[in-house]
Motif scaffolding. Structure first.
Motif, PDB file in Angstrom:
ATOM      1  N   LEU A 326      -4.383  15.774   1.359  1.00 31.63           N
ATOM      2  CA  LEU A 326      -4.940  14.476   1.745  1.00 31.63           C
ATOM      3  C   LEU A 326      -4.553  13.418   0.712  1.00 31.63           C
ATOM      4  O   LEU A 326      -4.697  13.619  -0.485  1.00 31.63           O
ATOM      5  N   ARG A 327      -4.055  12.288   1.212  1.00 33.70           N
ATOM      6  CA  ARG A 327      -3.667  11.182   0.332  1.00 33.70           C
ATOM      7  C   ARG A 327      -4.607   9.992   0.536  1.00 33.70           C
ATOM      8  O   ARG A 327      -5.097   9.780   1.642  1.00 33.70           O
ATOM      9  N   PHE A 328      -4.834   9.260  -0.538  1.00 30.00           N
ATOM     10  CA  PHE A 328      -5.672   8.060  -0.440  1.00 30.00           C
ATOM     11  C   PHE A 328      -4.982   6.905  -1.155  1.00 30.00           C
ATOM     12  O   PHE A 328      -4.642   7.000  -2.328  1.00 30.00           O
ATOM     13  N   TRP A 329      -4.753   5.834  -0.424  1.00 29.50           N
ATOM     14  CA  TRP A 329      -4.230   4.614  -1.046  1.00 29.50           C
ATOM     15  C   TRP A 329      -5.422   3.792  -1.528  1.00 29.50           C
ATOM     16  O   TRP A 329      -6.285   3.422  -0.715  1.00 29.50           O
ATOM     17  N   PRO A 330      -5.489   3.481  -2.817  1.00 35.04           N
ATOM     18  CA  PRO A 330      -6.709   2.893  -3.380  1.00 35.04           C
ATOM     19  C   PRO A 330      -6.798   1.370  -3.282  1.00 35.04           C
ATOM     20  O   PRO A 330      -7.588   0.755  -3.989  1.00 35.04           O
ATOM     21  N   TYR A 331      -6.028   0.753  -2.402  1.00 37.07           N
ATOM     22  CA  TYR A 331      -5.908  -0.706  -2.411  1.00 37.07           C
ATOM     23  C   TYR A 331      -7.020  -1.380  -1.608  1.00 37.07           C
ATOM     24  O   TYR A 331      -6.780  -2.135  -0.663  1.00 37.07           O
ATOM     25  N   LEU A 332      -8.248  -1.099  -1.993  1.00 34.47           N
ATOM     26  CA  LEU A 332      -9.400  -1.670  -1.310  1.00 34.47           C
ATOM     27  C   LEU A 332      -9.658  -3.105  -1.731  1.00 34.47           C
ATOM     28  O   LEU A 332     -10.412  -3.827  -1.080  1.00 34.47           O
ATOM     29  N   ASN A 333      -9.027  -3.513  -2.809  1.00 38.84           N
ATOM     30  CA  ASN A 333      -9.268  -4.834  -3.389  1.00 38.84           C
ATOM     31  C   ASN A 333      -7.962  -5.607  -3.511  1.00 38.84           C
ATOM     32  O   ASN A 333      -7.759  -6.359  -4.456  1.00 38.84           O
ATOM     33  N   GLY A 334      -7.019  -5.403  -2.510  1.00 40.28           N
ATOM     34  CA  GLY A 334      -5.683  -5.937  -2.692  1.00 40.28           C
ATOM     35  C   GLY A 334      -5.037  -5.204  -3.855  1.00 40.28           C
ATOM     36  O   GLY A 334      -5.539  -4.168  -4.307  1.00 40.28           O
ATOM     37  N   GLU A 335      -3.954  -5.721  -4.398  1.00 34.32           N
ATOM     38  CA  GLU A 335      -3.390  -5.097  -5.599  1.00 34.32           C
ATOM     39  C   GLU A 335      -2.492  -6.066  -6.340  1.00 34.32           C
ATOM     40  O   GLU A 335      -1.800  -6.896  -5.742  1.00 34.32           O
ATOM     41  N   ARG A 336      -2.566  -5.942  -7.653  1.00 35.08           N
ATOM     42  CA  ARG A 336      -1.633  -6.669  -8.505  1.00 35.08           C
ATOM     43  C   ARG A 336      -0.413  -5.764  -8.691  1.00 35.08           C
ATOM     44  O   ARG A 336       0.280  -5.479  -7.724  1.00 35.08           O
ATOM     45  N   ALA A 337      -0.111  -5.320  -9.914  1.00 31.90           N
ATOM     46  CA  ALA A 337       1.092  -4.500 -10.086  1.00 31.90           C
ATOM     47  C   ALA A 337       0.948  -3.189  -9.314  1.00 31.90           C
ATOM     48  O   ALA A 337      -0.138  -2.597  -9.291  1.00 31.90           O
ATOM     49  N   PRO A 338       2.035  -2.663  -8.703  1.00 33.48           N
ATOM     50  CA  PRO A 338       3.366  -3.275  -8.647  1.00 33.48           C
ATOM     51  C   PRO A 338       3.611  -4.101  -7.386  1.00 33.48           C
ATOM     52  O   PRO A 338       4.729  -4.561  -7.164  1.00 33.48           O
ATOM     53  N   TYR A 339       2.580  -4.331  -6.550  1.00 29.17           N
ATOM     54  CA  TYR A 339       2.783  -5.012  -5.272  1.00 29.17           C
ATOM     55  C   TYR A 339       2.577  -6.520  -5.333  1.00 29.17           C
ATOM     56  O   TYR A 339       3.215  -7.270  -4.614  1.00 29.17           O
ATOM     57  N   TRP A 340       1.600  -6.964  -6.138  1.00 31.73           N
ATOM     58  CA  TRP A 340       1.247  -8.372  -6.244  1.00 31.73           C
ATOM     59  C   TRP A 340       0.968  -8.967  -4.871  1.00 31.73           C
ATOM     60  O   TRP A 340       1.546  -9.967  -4.464  1.00 31.73           O
ATOM     61  N   SER A 341       0.081  -8.316  -4.157  1.00 32.24           N
ATOM     62  CA  SER A 341      -0.240  -8.722  -2.794  1.00 32.24           C
ATOM     63  C   SER A 341      -1.749  -8.677  -2.578  1.00 32.24           C
ATOM     64  O   SER A 341      -2.406  -7.698  -2.948  1.00 32.24           O
ATOM     65  N   ASN A 342      -2.272  -9.726  -1.962  1.00 35.15           N
ATOM     66  CA  ASN A 342      -3.682  -9.733  -1.583  1.00 35.15           C
ATOM     67  C   ASN A 342      -3.900  -9.121  -0.211  1.00 35.15           C
ATOM     68  O   ASN A 342      -5.038  -8.906   0.206  1.00 35.15           O
ATOM     69  N   GLU A 343      -2.804  -8.841   0.497  1.00 37.64           N
ATOM     70  CA  GLU A 343      -2.903  -8.378   1.881  1.00 37.64           C
ATOM     71  C   GLU A 343      -2.809  -6.858   2.004  1.00 37.64           C
ATOM     72  O   GLU A 343      -3.166  -6.300   3.036  1.00 37.64           O
ATOM     73  N   ILE A 344      -2.311  -6.168   0.988  1.00 33.40           N
ATOM     74  CA  ILE A 344      -2.176  -4.713   1.074  1.00 33.40           C
ATOM     75  C   ILE A 344      -3.549  -4.081   1.242  1.00 33.40           C
ATOM     76  O   ILE A 344      -4.531  -4.533   0.661  1.00 33.40           O
ATOM     77  N   LYS A 345      -3.625  -3.039   2.049  1.00 33.95           N
ATOM     78  CA  LYS A 345      -4.903  -2.389   2.350  1.00 33.95           C
ATOM     79  C   LYS A 345      -4.882  -0.927   1.916  1.00 33.95           C
ATOM     80  O   LYS A 345      -3.821  -0.323   1.738  1.00 33.95           O
ATOM     81  N   GLY A 346      -6.062  -0.342   1.761  1.00 28.26           N
ATOM     82  CA  GLY A 346      -6.183   1.058   1.384  1.00 28.26           C
ATOM     83  C   GLY A 346      -6.496   1.932   2.580  1.00 28.26           C
ATOM     84  O   GLY A 346      -6.624   1.453   3.710  1.00 28.26           O
ATOM     85  N   GLY A 347      -6.594   3.236   2.325  1.00 29.98           N
ATOM     86  CA  GLY A 347      -6.971   4.131   3.398  1.00 29.98           C
ATOM     87  C   GLY A 347      -6.564   5.567   3.140  1.00 29.98           C
ATOM     88  O   GLY A 347      -5.812   5.870   2.212  1.00 29.98           O
ATOM     89  N   PHE A 348      -7.091   6.488   3.979  1.00 31.55           N
ATOM     90  CA  PHE A 348      -6.730   7.905   3.912  1.00 31.55           C
ATOM     91  C   PHE A 348      -5.498   8.165   4.787  1.00 31.55           C
ATOM     92  O   PHE A 348      -5.377   7.580   5.873  1.00 31.55           O
ATOM     93  N   TYR A 349      -4.639   9.051   4.299  1.00 32.81           N
ATOM     94  CA  TYR A 349      -3.442   9.439   5.047  1.00 32.81           C
ATOM     95  C   TYR A 349      -3.375  10.957   5.134  1.00 32.81           C
ATOM     96  O   TYR A 349      -3.773  11.655   4.198  1.00 32.81           O
ATOM     97  N   ASP A 350      -2.875  11.430   6.287  1.00 31.42           N
ATOM     98  CA  ASP A 350      -2.767  12.873   6.550  1.00 31.42           C
ATOM     99  C   ASP A 350      -4.138  13.531   6.646  1.00 31.42           C
ATOM    100  O   ASP A 350      -4.298  14.716   6.349  1.00 31.42           O
ATOM    101  N   LEU A 351      -5.122  12.791   7.091  1.00 28.47           N
ATOM    102  CA  LEU A 351      -6.480  13.303   7.263  1.00 28.47           C
ATOM    103  C   LEU A 351      -6.556  14.164   8.528  1.00 28.47           C
ATOM    104  O   LEU A 351      -6.095  13.757   9.591  1.00 28.47           O
TER     105      LEU A 351
END
Length: 458
Positions: A326-351
């Motif tokens: 199971l993978r989790f993208w932690p971008y619940l608060n947007g992200e600075r490095a390395p994306y520098w994006s306020n639009e990127i989102k988080g979530g579970f993958y391969d659940l």
């Protein structure tokens, strides 16, 4: 003979911290909470309220200690902007009013050029972005002065509206090589240099206003030193006390920092590079997603959030490395490095139906660390890390971090901006001691995380 006392004042995003230090020992400390106003887009503090809270906090220090203070200096949060319209409304790094404006600017060739000039990533957090938004929308008068938290403090205590090189170098308006406001960047924004504060080095001394000396009971020989920014000072505290150039802090957010003698910039991933003192800079990469993500997991994925950290050792021992795929993208608060994006989102993958709640919790922790691992590799690949922050107060999390990064991690309590100020200005003699808490990577676990990291964020 009364030995002199150093008073450090650290203005962060959520609190003011006061620390009195004598001969490397912390004599007194306090933490005063600050209120942030606004909504999901607008984030600001009230400068009048900030000064009132600071004044009350200083008056709460025992008078016999205040009378021993000989030096006062300031650490301040980066990227603040305060239009000088009398309201003292301080827009914080977390303010997102400029998100659309800065996304348009990123498409211009000037974006890469301005990044190289200033060492400040092109992101809505920066003073540059906020100014761009305000100027585009003509929200304030054309000739208004633009200040920040550091200028507010210096004017309050000394009557001088100045900003130090370190704090200025995080605005996106500062020429990192020439150590002056960039005429090119200001011309693009339609701002004149005299609309900004005067620039001084981080060790510049000033006299305190007599009425402030009398108010706080300081002696006539007390001096005010302008100081630096909180991120650079945290890095310097670690460097001075441990001898390690690389440090990592995981609190609510996270940052990897490296003390360096030369400008280090990566156009693609946009690490920051800020001035610290003559001959030293701080290069680094910040993440919005540290402990705040674990707090989210505790509140939404556990039955008893208050016991989350106490349960972590058992949770980690009972779950497998990699959280059963199971993978989790932690971008619940947007992200600075390395994306520098306020639009990127988080979530579970391969659940799948086979995954348990404990798998989900472990994947959240691993996702946070695997994201930070990329910042470690950008800023301090293969180097020992001096680590700090609430995350590392749970031994099992410190060990997991070492396994994910594959480097020795040494816990350092001194990684605080107030100690950074003290070391920067007083240069005390220290006996560098090995941290009592050292996390050495388990080679087999690290090999497993090497394999997991290859396509984790694909």
């Amino acid at each position: 003979m009364i030995l002199s006392v150093f008073l450090g004042i650290d203005i962060g995003t959520t609190a003011i911290k006061l620390g009195l230090i004598k001969e490397n020992e912390l004599l007194y400390s306090s933490e005063l909470l600050l209120q942030t106003y606004g909504d999901d887009r607008i984030k600001y503090q009230d400068g009048n309220e900030l000064l009132a809270i600071l004044q009350a906090g200083l008056l709460a220090i025992p008078i016999e200690l205040r009378q021993q203070v000989r030096t006062i200096s300031f650490s301040t949060a980066m990227h603040s902007l305060m239009p000088d319209d009398g309201r003292k409304q301080i827009f914080l790094w977390s303010d997102l009013l400029a998100a659309t404006s800065i996304d348009r600017f990123k498409q211009m060739d000037l974006a890469a050029h301005f990044y190289k000039l200033s060492g400040t990533p092109i992101h809505a957090m920066s003073t540059f972005a906020k100014l761009l938004y305000f100027q585009e929308n003509e929200i304030y008068p054309a000739g208004i002065h633009w200040y920040g938290i550091k200028e507010l403090l210096m004017e309050y205590f000394t009557g001088e509206t100045v900003i130090d090189y370190a704090t200025a170098s995080a605005t996106g308006l500062f020429d990192l090589r020439e150590k002056q406001w960039s005429e090119e960047i200001l011309e693009f924004l339609g701002v004149k240099p005299d609309q900004l504060a005067s620039l001084v080095d981080t060790d510049q001394c000033f006299e305190m206003l007599p009425d402030k000396r009398d108010l706080f009971g300081f002696t006539p020989d007390v001096k005010v030193v302008v100081g630096a920014s909180d991120g650079t000072l945290a890095a310097y505290a670690s460097y001075y006390s441990t001898g390690r150039t690389a440090s990592l802090t995981i609190g609510t957010s996270a940052a990897v920092r490296q003390i360096t003698k030369r400008i280090q910039l990566d156009q693609k991933k946009q690490n920051f590079c800020y001035y610290l003192k003559e001959g030293l800079l701080v290069s680094g990469a910040p993440s919005n997603n540290g402990g705040v993500v674990l707090a989210w997991a505790a509140n939404h994925l556990t039955e008893n959030p208050a016991r989350f950290y106490k349960r972590l050792p058992k949770l980690l021992s009972e779950t497998e490395t990699g959280a059963n795929g199971l993978r989790f993208w932690p971008y619940l608060n947007g992200e600075r490095a390395p994306y520098w994006s306020n639009e990127i989102k988080g979530g579970f993958y391969d659940l799948t139906l086979q995954h348990t709640r404990n798998d989900m919790l472990r994947s959240v922790i691993e996702g946070v660390l695997l994201n930070i691992r990329r910042l470690v590799e950008l800023v301090a690949k293969g180097e020992e890390l001096s680590v700090s922050g609430g995350f590392f107060q749970t031994t099992e999390l410190g060990q997991l971090a070492a396994d994910v990064f594959g480097v020795k991690c040494c816990y350092a309590q001194q990684n605080e901006p107030i100690f950074g100020l003290y070391y920067l200005l007083e240069q005390p003699e220290l006996m560098i001691e090995e941290s009592q808490q050292v996390f050495l990577p388990d080679l087999s676990n690290h090999a497993a995380y090497d394999q997991i990291a290859e396509n984790y964020f694909d």
